[in-house]
Design a protein around this motif. Structure first.
Motif, PDB file in Angstrom:
ATOM      1  N   ARG A 299       0.836  -1.212   0.000  1.00  0.00           N
ATOM      2  CA  ARG A 299       0.000   0.000   0.000  1.00  0.00           C
ATOM      3  C   ARG A 299       0.868   1.259   0.000  1.00  0.00           C
ATOM      4  NH1 ARG A 299      -3.530  -3.267   2.845  1.00  0.00           N
ATOM      5  NH2 ARG A 299      -5.693  -3.097   2.134  1.00  0.00           N
ATOM      6  N   GLN A 436     -19.236  -5.806  -3.614  1.00  0.00           N
ATOM      7  CA  GLN A 436     -18.002  -6.086  -4.360  1.00  0.00           C
ATOM      8  C   GLN A 436     -17.960  -7.560  -4.741  1.00  0.00           C
ATOM      9  OE1 GLN A 436     -15.424  -4.145  -1.357  1.00  0.00           O
ATOM     10  NE2 GLN A 436     -14.122  -3.538  -3.063  1.00  0.00           N
ATOM     11  N   LYS A 507     -17.497  -9.991   7.395  1.00  0.00           N
ATOM     12  CA  LYS A 507     -16.720  -8.973   8.103  1.00  0.00           C
ATOM     13  C   LYS A 507     -17.592  -8.326   9.158  1.00  0.00           C
ATOM     14  CE  LYS A 507     -14.579  -4.473   7.483  1.00  0.00           C
ATOM     15  NZ  LYS A 507     -14.077  -3.464   6.577  1.00  0.00           N
ATOM     16  N   ILE A 512     -13.006  -7.516   3.900  1.00  0.00           N
ATOM     17  CA  ILE A 512     -13.475  -7.756   2.536  1.00  0.00           C
ATOM     18  C   ILE A 512     -12.304  -8.193   1.669  1.00  0.00           C
ATOM     19  CG2 ILE A 512     -14.459  -6.666   0.492  1.00  0.00           C
ATOM     20  CD1 ILE A 512     -16.131  -4.888   2.415  1.00  0.00           C
ATOM     21  N   GLU A 513     -11.256  -7.392   1.663  1.00  0.00           N
ATOM     22  CA  GLU A 513     -10.048  -7.760   0.908  1.00  0.00           C
ATOM     23  C   GLU A 513      -9.287  -8.827   1.702  1.00  0.00           C
ATOM     24  OE1 GLU A 513      -9.573  -6.554  -2.024  1.00  0.00           O
ATOM     25  OE2 GLU A 513     -10.940  -4.832  -2.009  1.00  0.00           O
TER      26      GLU A 513
HETATM   27  P1  XMP Z   1     -11.607  -4.230   4.075  1.00  0.00           P
HETATM   28  O1  XMP Z   1     -10.744  -5.184   3.340  1.00  0.00           O
HETATM   29  O2  XMP Z   1     -10.874  -3.382   5.061  1.00  0.00           O
HETATM   30  O3  XMP Z   1     -12.190  -3.226   2.994  1.00  0.00           O
HETATM   31  O4  XMP Z   1     -12.806  -4.909   4.698  1.00  0.00           O
HETATM   32  C1  XMP Z   1     -13.193  -2.272   3.203  1.00  0.00           C
HETATM   33  C2  XMP Z   1     -13.360  -1.489   1.910  1.00  0.00           C
HETATM   34  O5  XMP Z   1     -12.206  -0.698   1.674  1.00  0.00           O
HETATM   35  C3  XMP Z   1     -11.581  -1.061   0.449  1.00  0.00           C
HETATM   36  N1  XMP Z   1     -10.139  -1.031   0.682  1.00  0.00           N
HETATM   37  C4  XMP Z   1      -9.320  -0.072   0.217  1.00  0.00           C
HETATM   38  N2  XMP Z   1      -9.562   0.990  -0.559  1.00  0.00           N
HETATM   39  N3  XMP Z   1      -7.273   1.558  -0.465  1.00  0.00           N
HETATM   40  C5  XMP Z   1      -8.524   1.782  -0.924  1.00  0.00           C
HETATM   41  O6  XMP Z   1      -8.706   2.749  -1.675  1.00  0.00           O
HETATM   42  C6  XMP Z   1      -6.946   0.513   0.322  1.00  0.00           C
HETATM   43  O7  XMP Z   1      -5.793   0.327   0.709  1.00  0.00           O
HETATM   44  C7  XMP Z   1      -8.033  -0.348   0.680  1.00  0.00           C
HETATM   45  N4  XMP Z   1      -8.124  -1.480   1.436  1.00  0.00           N
HETATM   46  C8  XMP Z   1      -9.411  -1.866   1.423  1.00  0.00           C
HETATM   47  C9  XMP Z   1     -12.116  -2.440   0.121  1.00  0.00           C
HETATM   48  O8  XMP Z   1     -12.080  -2.709  -1.273  1.00  0.00           O
HETATM   49  C10 XMP Z   1     -13.510  -2.361   0.678  1.00  0.00           C
HETATM   50  O9  XMP Z   1     -14.384  -1.703  -0.212  1.00  0.00           O
END
Ligand code: XMP
Length: 515
Positions: A299, A436, A507, A512-513
């Motif tokens: 990232r 998603q 979650k 999610i990711e």
């Molecule tokens: P997670 O994986 O934390 O994701 O449950 C929640 C939402 O955030 C998005 N996501 C990101 N978007 N930069 C972004 O712009 C990132 O580093 C990032 N990490 C997670 C993910 O796709 C979901 O919609």
């Protein structure tokens, strides 16, 4: 009519529903803002609201350190509606009695209207379904107030002083579980406050265009676009205001979806003649990502590299004075958060350094809007559904969906698999219903058999989630045929994959990711 003169102030006492109140008010075509409960009387006055809504909140008015306001707010001559905690505050501050209870009433309830007045006008006479979520309740009315509605559980579910135009409801009119809640809020806005419904996307566009023109003058503006709806709509609005003096920069970081850059560029160029510079920086990003497995490092690398590439490109344009960004209202709100301010404020691309170095000023034309309003705005400006209804895609792209090292080869495998996932989800009519849906490339190989030959290849994980805001999510119970089509096509068509598995985690506790 000035779209910002007909407006409501929502004071936030920490309810999980505060944003929902704001959205309901906006849907009624009235502009509103959410301010923290402790912004002070001077700031309330300066805002010049024609109505004030006090939100709910998790506290009891008797808690030590419970969020409080001064009673002067009721002397401004501006109508007030208190919801849940907001109603208890009114009762306490104006001389009523609030009974403390440790038991929460949570869920649906039936209330009976005793005295409709302005607020409950036109709601019929029978019992009405409402959604309750409160501990304390009002036991005795403040002087001047009348009971509007009661339930079996509380003698005073709604109260009002029609003369001073101060009202309170114990339940939550802003949630869908209060079917007539919308009507109550509209009664408050239009009957009690006599507001006019001036907040429309059409008038927002006109006002914004004037503002942007006035601000930018003859200078140039740059805007980074990613393929997502927010940046595209922000760019289009600026483009409508200043045309070719806006340059959009699209950085291809090598971890985009298949044909993503082509599609977005073609759409924005063809339909709107926007000035787009596409920078192919794939090789540069992949070089930096070589050997990196840690998700947070990925990232950081991608974020940092983006800023460098963007800066180099922006410097080629003369007279750039502004950077346009698609920041939305939920990112701006300085809400009361009992998890601390960081829980509500998301950091975007790290552009702080860029602004300083290039001496740029920010233009954030969407900072007053909620996501659904951004979509409505895009539609109003003629942006195609293909961009407006796009599922969220993370900034670090496929890099955080390739577990382990990111290489060109692994990007290509994932890109192909991901494209098939999207095609099948779309052809099953599910794309818009799902928050998603995507593929993840795992760092393991497993044995398979193809024809007479043994294979030892990669595994793809399929992920599909439902969510409202990405904060919590459920895995989608995809129809078996859809899973089957995806699996068959990915294994047959993507070289290097011989197995597809489905992710059935929600979650929390998963995310999610995968990274
Ligand atoms: P997670 O994986 O934390 O994701 O449950 C929640 C939402 O955030 C998005 N996501 C990101 N978007 N930069 C972004 O712009 C990132 O580093 C990032 N990490 C997670 C993910 O796709 C979901 O919609």
């Amino acid at each position: 009519m000035d779209i910002h003169s007909e407006k409501v102030l929502i004071l936030d006492f920490g309810s999980q529903y505060t944003q929902l109140i704001a959205r309901r008010v906006r849907e009624a075509k009235v502009y509103c803002e959410i301010h923290p409960f402790n912004s002070g009387l001077a700031s309330v006055k300066a805002f010049k609201p024609k109505g004030i809504i006090l939100s709910g909140g998790p506290s009891s008015v008797y808690d030590k350190g419970a969020p409080m306001i001064g009673r002067e707010i009721f002397g401004l001559g501006v109508p007030v509606l208190g919801i849940c905690y907001g109603m208890q505050l009114i009762a306490k501050l104006l001389g009523g009695k609030v009974e403390r209870s440790n038991k929460r009433e949570y869920g649906g309830a039936d209330i009976v209207i005793e005295n409709a007045g302005d607020l409950f006008n036109g709601l019929g006479s029978g019992p009405m379904k409402v959604w309750m979520s409160h501990g304390d309740r009002v036991e005795a009315l403040p002087p001047g107030f009348k009971t509007i509605a009661r339930s079996d559980n509380s003698a005073i579910c709604a109260m009002g002083d029609a003369k001073r135009k101060i009202y309170g409801v114990q339940f939550h009119p802003e949630v869908v579980h209060t079917p007539k809640g919308d009507k109550i809020l509209k009664n408050f806005l239009f009957q009690v406050c006599a507001l006019k419904p001036a907040w429309t996307m059409k008038s927002f566009i006109e006002t914004s265009i004037e503002d942007i023109r006035a601000r930018a003058g003859e200078d140039r503006v740059v805007c980074g676009i990613s393929g997502g709806v927010d940046s595209a709509v922000a760019a289009l609005l600026v483009h409508k205001a200043i045309g070719a003096r806006l340059t959009c920069i699209f950085v291809d970081n090598g971890v985009l979806r298949k044909n993503e850059a082509d599609k977005v560029e073609a759409t924005l160029k063809k339909s709107f003649h926007m000035n787009i510079r596409r920078v192919n920086a794939s090789a540069r990003f992949l070089k930096k990502l070589k050997g990196v497995e840690d998700p947070e490092r990925k990232r950081k690398i991608i974020g940092g590299e983006f800023v460098r590439v963007f800066e180099a490109e922006a410097k080629k344009i003369k007279n750039v004075k502004f950077l346009a960004q698609g920041t939305l209202y939920p990112d701006v709100i300085e809400s009361v958060s009992f998890k601390g301010p960081s829980a509500t404020i998301k950091s975007h691309h790290n552009v702080g350094g860029l602004l300083k170095k290039m001496k740029l000023k920010l233009v954030e034309p969407l900072r007053e809007l909620f996501k659904d309003e951004v979509r409505a705005l895009g539609r109003e400006m003629g942006m195609p559904d293909e961009i407006i209804d796009r599922q969220p895609f993370p900034g670090p792209g496929l890099a955080i969906r390739i577990i382990g090292e990111v290489t060109k080869k692994r990007c290509d495998i994932l890109r192909e698999a991901d494209a098939i996932v999207l095609e099948e989800i779309k052809s099953a009519g599910l794309y818009k219903k799902i928050w998603q849906s995507f593929a993840v490339l795992l760092p393991i190989r497993t044995v398979g058999v193809m024809g007479d030959e043994r294979t030892y290849e990669n595994t793809i994980a399929l992920r599909a989630v439902e969510s409202v805001d990405g904060m919590t999510a459920d895995w989608v119970k995809l129809p078996y045929e859809v899973m089957e089509n995806i699996s068959r096509r990915v294994i047959n068509e993507v070289r290097g994959v011989n197995r597809v598995v489905y992710d059935i985690s929600s979650k929390p506790p998963s995310t999610i990711e995968w990274e």
